[in-house]
Design an enzyme around this catalytic site. Sequence first.
Site, PDB file in Angstrom:
ATOM      1  N   THR A 125      -8.784  -4.875  61.199  1.00 36.33           N
ATOM      2  CA  THR A 125      -9.875  -5.394  60.377  1.00 36.33           C
ATOM      3  C   THR A 125      -9.972  -5.364  58.673  1.00 36.33           C
ATOM      4  OG1 THR A 125     -12.144  -4.916  59.498  1.00 36.33           O
ATOM      5  CG2 THR A 125     -10.994  -3.377  60.425  1.00 36.33           C
ATOM      6  N   ASP A 127     -12.635  -5.638  57.351  1.00 39.80           N
ATOM      7  CA  ASP A 127     -13.584  -4.383  56.699  1.00 39.80           C
ATOM      8  C   ASP A 127     -12.987  -3.208  56.292  1.00 39.80           C
ATOM      9  OD1 ASP A 127     -15.005  -7.086  56.914  1.00 39.80           O
ATOM     10  OD2 ASP A 127     -16.180  -5.976  57.867  1.00 39.80           O
ATOM     11  N   ARG A 162     -23.141 -16.511  32.291  1.00 37.40           N
ATOM     12  CA  ARG A 162     -24.026 -16.482  32.990  1.00 37.40           C
ATOM     13  C   ARG A 162     -24.009 -15.161  34.070  1.00 37.40           C
ATOM     14  NH1 ARG A 162     -21.699 -22.603  35.427  1.00 37.40           N
ATOM     15  NH2 ARG A 162     -23.639 -23.754  33.818  1.00 37.40           N
ATOM     16  N   GLY A 170     -17.926  -7.611  54.535  1.00 39.61           N
ATOM     17  CA  GLY A 170     -18.545  -6.034  54.691  1.00 39.61           C
ATOM     18  C   GLY A 170     -19.421  -6.319  55.419  1.00 39.61           C
ATOM     19  N   ARG A 171     -19.280  -6.497  57.086  1.00 37.31           N
ATOM     20  CA  ARG A 171     -20.875  -6.424  58.172  1.00 37.31           C
ATOM     21  C   ARG A 171     -21.268  -5.102  57.961  1.00 37.31           C
ATOM     22  NH1 ARG A 171     -23.178  -8.965  61.766  1.00 37.31           N
ATOM     23  NH2 ARG A 171     -21.265 -10.389  61.769  1.00 37.31           N
ATOM     24  N   GLU A 222     -21.775  -9.185  52.457  1.00 39.82           N
ATOM     25  CA  GLU A 222     -22.391  -9.931  53.303  1.00 39.82           C
ATOM     26  C   GLU A 222     -23.229  -8.763  53.569  1.00 39.82           C
ATOM     27  OE1 GLU A 222     -19.841 -11.659  56.074  1.00 39.82           O
ATOM     28  OE2 GLU A 222     -19.122  -9.649  56.354  1.00 39.82           O
ATOM     29  N   ARG A 267     -24.876 -17.726  39.193  1.00 45.71           N
ATOM     30  CA  ARG A 267     -24.725 -18.958  40.048  1.00 45.71           C
ATOM     31  C   ARG A 267     -24.156 -17.688  41.399  1.00 45.71           C
ATOM     32  NH1 ARG A 267     -26.142 -21.977  37.887  1.00 45.71           N
ATOM     33  NH2 ARG A 267     -25.201 -23.757  36.496  1.00 45.71           N
ATOM     34  N   GLN A 275     -10.790 -14.473  52.175  1.00 41.85           N
ATOM     35  CA  GLN A 275      -9.858 -12.781  52.059  1.00 41.85           C
ATOM     36  C   GLN A 275      -9.939 -12.872  53.824  1.00 41.85           C
ATOM     37  OE1 GLN A 275     -14.395 -10.670  50.750  1.00 41.85           O
ATOM     38  NE2 GLN A 275     -15.366 -12.847  51.647  1.00 41.85           N
TER      39      GLN A 275
HETATM   40  O1  F6P Z   1     -13.354  -9.648  60.794  1.00 44.35           O
HETATM   41  C1  F6P Z   1     -14.874  -8.665  60.098  1.00 44.35           C
HETATM   42  C2  F6P Z   1     -14.886  -9.399  59.387  1.00 44.35           C
HETATM   43  O2  F6P Z   1     -14.357 -10.582  58.344  1.00 44.35           O
HETATM   44  C3  F6P Z   1     -16.739  -9.138  59.093  1.00 44.35           C
HETATM   45  O3  F6P Z   1     -16.420  -8.790  57.799  1.00 44.35           O
HETATM   46  C4  F6P Z   1     -17.427 -10.508  59.055  1.00 44.35           C
HETATM   47  O4  F6P Z   1     -18.771 -10.540  59.344  1.00 44.35           O
HETATM   48  C5  F6P Z   1     -17.333 -11.633  59.990  1.00 44.35           C
HETATM   49  O5  F6P Z   1     -15.494 -11.167  60.827  1.00 44.35           O
HETATM   50  C6  F6P Z   1     -16.839 -13.137  60.428  1.00 44.35           C
HETATM   51  O6  F6P Z   1     -16.403 -13.770  61.469  1.00 44.35           O
HETATM   52  P1  F6P Z   1     -16.145 -15.439  62.117  1.00 44.35           P
HETATM   53  O7  F6P Z   1     -14.785 -14.883  61.587  1.00 44.35           O
HETATM   54  O8  F6P Z   1     -16.173 -15.364  63.496  1.00 44.35           O
HETATM   55  O9  F6P Z   1     -17.424 -16.050  61.496  1.00 44.35           O
END
Ligand code: F6P
Length: 343
Positions: A125, A127, A162, A170-171, A222, A267, A275
């Site tokens: 991951t 993340d 700005r 980063g869920r 995020e 902005r 990423q």
């Molecule tokens: O794999 C983890 C991740 O990149 C998270 O950080 C993100 O919220 C999610 O995947 C996004 O998923 P998808 O590609 O299904 O929109």
Amino acid sequence: MRIGLLTGGGDCPGLNAVIRAVVRRGLQGENTFVGFRHGWSGVLADDAIELTLASTAGILPRGGTILGTSRTNPFADGQDGTTSIRRTLQARGVDALVPIGGEDTLGVALRLHREGIPIVGVPKTIDNDLGGTDVTFGFHTAVQIVTDAIDRLHTTAESHNRVMVVEVMGRHTGWIATYAGLAGGADAILVPERPFDIDQVAAHLRRRHERGRSFSIVVVAEGATPREGSLQVRHGSATDAFGHVRLGGIGVTLEEELEARTGYESRVTILGHVQRGGTPVAFDRVLATRFGVAAMDAATSERFGTMVGLRGTAIVEVALEQALAESKLLDPKLYETAELFFG
Ligand code: F6P
């Protein structure tokens, strides 16, 4: 042995390096390989390709996954995909399955292991929030991409005086935000582990500008959340098969709210899937290769129900159950170090 491989969940730089390493290591013995396409959906539907030396040649530096991926959940909506999965594995003569994935893909792997299916997991991951390993491959590539973006945003922020808000992935955790924010010299970093107060962030930016700075860089994960009741954030309503809401949007809210509170022109840049794309950095190629070799060794030794990981500089095997027990949250000391440079 006949080894089955799959890549599940969001893609991640280094997936192909793992696939190549499993095959190359396995070909030093009497092993053959089948690659299931698009995550668990390929196992459920028996959609697979043969993996050979030739078909895995040249993929080490390639981003994405040659197998394809998906967020298919064999146990979604109360279903039980175990029977279909078992049937496919028997039909294909698979002796061990190596799923490469994050908490969701490996959560399915753990459930299947409990049902007696021979499994060795590989953690993936960007993340970096999986337990059982100090780092996941893909993370350092994502950090480099974000750092490069922050460097570029610095010069345009400075030219226009700005506030630049940079929304990154980063869920559940702020690893990418904090590493890249530290590397890029961010002036504020907002992460899920520390709910933020928008008025305090605005006050911090005002103090900074009153001291003579003419611009600011705010990095936000995020999944960062405002302190309860302090701000409304608009995320989408769509969820995936594992019940996760599609995130994205906090950056837009911050851009509006910070501009309204400070009067500084602001902005937002949402880096999104940039990423996760493209070629892995050297660290991730090496880590992914070491994981692939270790997973193959664990499979041939029938150490099932395990996941390979990195502890310090050593590759280890941990029980899947232990690895998935809880998410690996941001090291508070790392955040405190980043904070020293917010001034
Ligand atoms: O794999 C983890 C991740 O990149 C998270 O950080 C993100 O919220 C999610 O995947 C996004 O998923 P998808 O590609 O299904 O929109």
